[in-house]
Design a protein around this motif. Structure first.
Motif, PDB file in Angstrom:
ATOM      1  N   PRO A  38      -4.763  -4.540  -7.229  1.00 46.23           N
ATOM      2  CA  PRO A  38      -3.695  -4.769  -8.213  1.00 46.23           C
ATOM      3  C   PRO A  38      -3.500  -3.571  -9.143  1.00 46.23           C
ATOM      4  O   PRO A  38      -4.449  -3.085  -9.754  1.00 46.23           O
ATOM      5  CB  PRO A  38      -4.186  -5.993  -8.985  1.00 46.23           C
ATOM      6  CG  PRO A  38      -5.682  -5.995  -8.809  1.00 46.23           C
ATOM      7  CD  PRO A  38      -5.907  -5.450  -7.431  1.00 46.23           C
ATOM      8  N   GLY A  39      -2.271  -3.074  -9.189  1.00 45.86           N
ATOM      9  CA  GLY A  39      -1.947  -1.973 -10.088  1.00 45.86           C
ATOM     10  C   GLY A  39      -2.407  -0.606  -9.637  1.00 45.86           C
ATOM     11  O   GLY A  39      -2.243   0.379 -10.371  1.00 45.86           O
ATOM     12  N   ALA A  40      -2.965  -0.489  -8.460  1.00 51.57           N
ATOM     13  CA  ALA A  40      -3.486   0.805  -7.991  1.00 51.57           C
ATOM     14  C   ALA A  40      -2.356   1.800  -7.758  1.00 51.57           C
ATOM     15  O   ALA A  40      -1.281   1.444  -7.278  1.00 51.57           O
ATOM     16  CB  ALA A  40      -4.274   0.622  -6.702  1.00 51.57           C
ATOM     17  N   GLU A  41      -2.599   3.054  -8.121  1.00 53.23           N
ATOM     18  CA  GLU A  41      -1.664   4.151  -7.870  1.00 53.23           C
ATOM     19  C   GLU A  41      -2.381   5.154  -6.964  1.00 53.23           C
ATOM     20  O   GLU A  41      -2.981   6.113  -7.418  1.00 53.23           O
ATOM     21  CB  GLU A  41      -1.211   4.795  -9.180  1.00 53.23           C
ATOM     22  CG  GLU A  41      -0.435   3.830 -10.080  1.00 53.23           C
ATOM     23  CD  GLU A  41       0.081   4.485 -11.348  1.00 53.23           C
ATOM     24  OE1 GLU A  41       0.059   5.737 -11.420  1.00 53.23           O
ATOM     25  OE2 GLU A  41       0.487   3.741 -12.265  1.00 53.23           O
ATOM     26  N   TRP A  82       0.814  -1.211   0.000  1.00 54.86           N
ATOM     27  CA  TRP A  82       0.000   0.000   0.000  1.00 54.86           C
ATOM     28  C   TRP A  82       0.856   1.274   0.000  1.00 54.86           C
ATOM     29  O   TRP A  82       0.359   2.357  -0.310  1.00 54.86           O
ATOM     30  CB  TRP A  82      -0.921   0.024   1.211  1.00 54.86           C
ATOM     31  CG  TRP A  82      -1.901  -1.093   1.250  1.00 54.86           C
ATOM     32  CD1 TRP A  82      -2.147  -2.022   0.266  1.00 54.86           C
ATOM     33  CD2 TRP A  82      -2.792  -1.416   2.322  1.00 54.86           C
ATOM     34  NE1 TRP A  82      -3.124  -2.898   0.663  1.00 54.86           N
ATOM     35  CE2 TRP A  82      -3.540  -2.563   1.919  1.00 54.86           C
ATOM     36  CE3 TRP A  82      -3.026  -0.869   3.577  1.00 54.86           C
ATOM     37  CZ2 TRP A  82      -4.498  -3.147   2.739  1.00 54.86           C
ATOM     38  CZ3 TRP A  82      -3.988  -1.449   4.395  1.00 54.86           C
ATOM     39  CH2 TRP A  82      -4.721  -2.567   3.979  1.00 54.86           C
ATOM     40  N   PHE A  83       2.135   1.140   0.330  1.00 57.36           N
ATOM     41  CA  PHE A  83       3.023   2.292   0.396  1.00 57.36           C
ATOM     42  C   PHE A  83       3.765   2.513  -0.919  1.00 57.36           C
ATOM     43  O   PHE A  83       4.454   3.522  -1.062  1.00 57.36           O
ATOM     44  CB  PHE A  83       4.038   2.107   1.531  1.00 57.36           C
ATOM     45  CG  PHE A  83       3.428   2.121   2.907  1.00 57.36           C
ATOM     46  CD1 PHE A  83       3.577   3.229   3.732  1.00 57.36           C
ATOM     47  CD2 PHE A  83       2.701   1.046   3.377  1.00 57.36           C
ATOM     48  CE1 PHE A  83       3.022   3.257   4.996  1.00 57.36           C
ATOM     49  CE2 PHE A  83       2.131   1.060   4.645  1.00 57.36           C
ATOM     50  CZ  PHE A  83       2.287   2.169   5.450  1.00 57.36           C
ATOM     51  N   ARG A  84       3.636   1.605  -1.838  1.00 56.27           N
ATOM     52  CA  ARG A  84       4.351   1.680  -3.101  1.00 56.27           C
ATOM     53  C   ARG A  84       3.748   2.761  -3.994  1.00 56.27           C
ATOM     54  O   ARG A  84       2.583   3.145  -3.857  1.00 56.27           O
ATOM     55  CB  ARG A  84       4.299   0.329  -3.809  1.00 56.27           C
ATOM     56  CG  ARG A  84       4.904  -0.840  -3.021  1.00 56.27           C
ATOM     57  CD  ARG A  84       6.377  -0.965  -3.251  1.00 56.27           C
ATOM     58  NE  ARG A  84       6.671  -1.353  -4.619  1.00 56.27           N
ATOM     59  CZ  ARG A  84       6.741  -2.612  -5.038  1.00 56.27           C
ATOM     60  NH1 ARG A  84       6.523  -3.618  -4.184  1.00 56.27           N
ATOM     61  NH2 ARG A  84       7.029  -2.881  -6.292  1.00 56.27           N
ATOM     62  N   ASP A  85       4.547   3.244  -4.960  1.00 61.21           N
ATOM     63  CA  ASP A  85       4.004   4.191  -5.928  1.00 61.21           C
ATOM     64  C   ASP A  85       2.954   3.524  -6.815  1.00 61.21           C
ATOM     65  O   ASP A  85       2.028   4.172  -7.302  1.00 61.21           O
ATOM     66  CB  ASP A  85       5.118   4.790  -6.786  1.00 61.21           C
ATOM     67  CG  ASP A  85       6.015   3.733  -7.420  1.00 61.21           C
ATOM     68  OD1 ASP A  85       5.913   2.552  -7.037  1.00 61.21           O
ATOM     69  OD2 ASP A  85       6.820   4.091  -8.283  1.00 61.21           O
ATOM     70  N   ASP A 121       0.833  -5.975  -9.188  1.00 58.92           N
ATOM     71  CA  ASP A 121      -0.293  -6.672  -9.802  1.00 58.92           C
ATOM     72  C   ASP A 121      -0.668  -7.930  -9.033  1.00 58.92           C
ATOM     73  O   ASP A 121      -1.784  -8.446  -9.186  1.00 58.92           O
ATOM     74  CB  ASP A 121       0.038  -7.035 -11.254  1.00 58.92           C
ATOM     75  CG  ASP A 121       0.150  -5.801 -12.140  1.00 58.92           C
ATOM     76  OD1 ASP A 121      -0.501  -4.789 -11.829  1.00 58.92           O
ATOM     77  OD2 ASP A 121       0.904  -5.859 -13.144  1.00 58.92           O
ATOM     78  N   SER A 122       0.253  -8.422  -8.217  1.00 57.47           N
ATOM     79  CA  SER A 122      -0.005  -9.636  -7.448  1.00 57.47           C
ATOM     80  C   SER A 122      -0.928  -9.388  -6.252  1.00 57.47           C
ATOM     81  O   SER A 122      -1.430 -10.340  -5.643  1.00 57.47           O
ATOM     82  CB  SER A 122       1.315 -10.240  -6.948  1.00 57.47           C
ATOM     83  OG  SER A 122       2.025  -9.290  -6.157  1.00 57.47           O
TER      84      SER A 122
END
Length: 262
Positions: free
Chosen positions: A247-250, A234-237, A241-242
């Motif tokens: 999955p893939g949310a920005e 959840w902290f990623r930019d 997708d996993s």
């Protein structure tokens, strides 16, 4: 005194509550559109749910350290029941302080309850957003509470003000007109909403503070942090997708949020 088992219960519930405001951001992002739209209603609710997750986390920590064994587990999704952190009178006698939004008053209270043996804010460090363009938070600044406590207080008070505005449908056109630690209960805004980028920036701040606070409490008791924290994805930019839920949310407009090292 807080036990490891009860702490795990609180963290599990907190992760569930964080999903609520991330769900709203995810729904808002499902289709790119411009102009006024029904989904704008999601923006103030995103801040409301983020603020609620923060308040619930702190209240549950205090309750977990306070409930006697015979009352623990008797109600609620995980049996946490209800516990409310009381307000404290201002030093000047004017009004009341809401501890969940006042770190300098919150930490002594939690220490007295046996939640931790240090300041809750000891590990606070975060990327904070102060501007936005549409749905994208901008103006990110990395800050550490130990070096700049005031900036965290400003962000928390902003989240509190928006939360109060949403709860009471009282939005000044310019949030600067809101009082420092309360709210001017007038609505002169043309729409009862806030910009999506503003909402996401405040949600990002709350999420980082929740996770850092989990680490602080765990370290205070000598417990392992991992397994109790909010998911690193959840902290990623961009959420990998996993991920089964997003999955893939920005969520943060391409910004990677800060997450303390284990």
């Amino acid at each position: 005194m807080l036990t490891h088992e009860r702490f795990a219960d609180v963290c599990r519930e907190t992760t569930w509550h964080a999903k609520k405001f991330l769900d709203l951001i995810s729904i808002h992002s499902e289709q790119e559109v411009r102009g006024r739209q029904p989904r704008a209603t999601l923006n103030p609710l995103t801040v409301l749910m983020a603020a609620a997750a923060w308040e619930r986390f702190l209240n549950d920590l205090a309750g977990a350290a306070s409930y006697p064994d015979e009352k623990w587990g008797e109600r609620g999704a995980s049996g946490l029941g209800r516990f409310q952190i009381p307000k404290v009178k201002r030093a000047d006698g004017k009004g009341w302080l809401s501890r969940p939004w006042e770190p300098e008053h919150l930490s002594p209270y939690l220490r007295r309850r046996g939640v931790l043996d240090r300041d809750l804010s000891d590990e606070w460090a975060a990327w904070l957003s102060f501007t936005w363009v549409g749905a994208t938070p901008k103006g990110w600044v990395f800050a550490e509470y130990a070096r700049n406590a005031e900036i965290f207080r400003d962000v928390l008070k902003e989240a509190q003000k928006v939360r109060n505005g949403v709860a009471h449908l009282a939005f000044p056109q310019d949030l600067v007109t809101a009082q420092e630690s309360s709210y001017s209960w007038s609505n002169n805004a043309r729409t009862i909403t806030v910009q999506s980028g503003h909402a996401r920036g405040l949600a990002a701040a709350v999420m980082q503070l929740i996770d850092a606070s989990i680490v602080t409490v765990a370290r205070s008791h000598g417990w392992p942090c991992e397994g109790h924290r909010l998911p690193a994805a959840w902290f990623r930019d961009r959420v990998p997708d996993s991920d089964s839920r997003y999955p893939g949310a920005e969520f943060w407009g391409g910004q990677r949020l800060h997450r303390l090292s284990p």
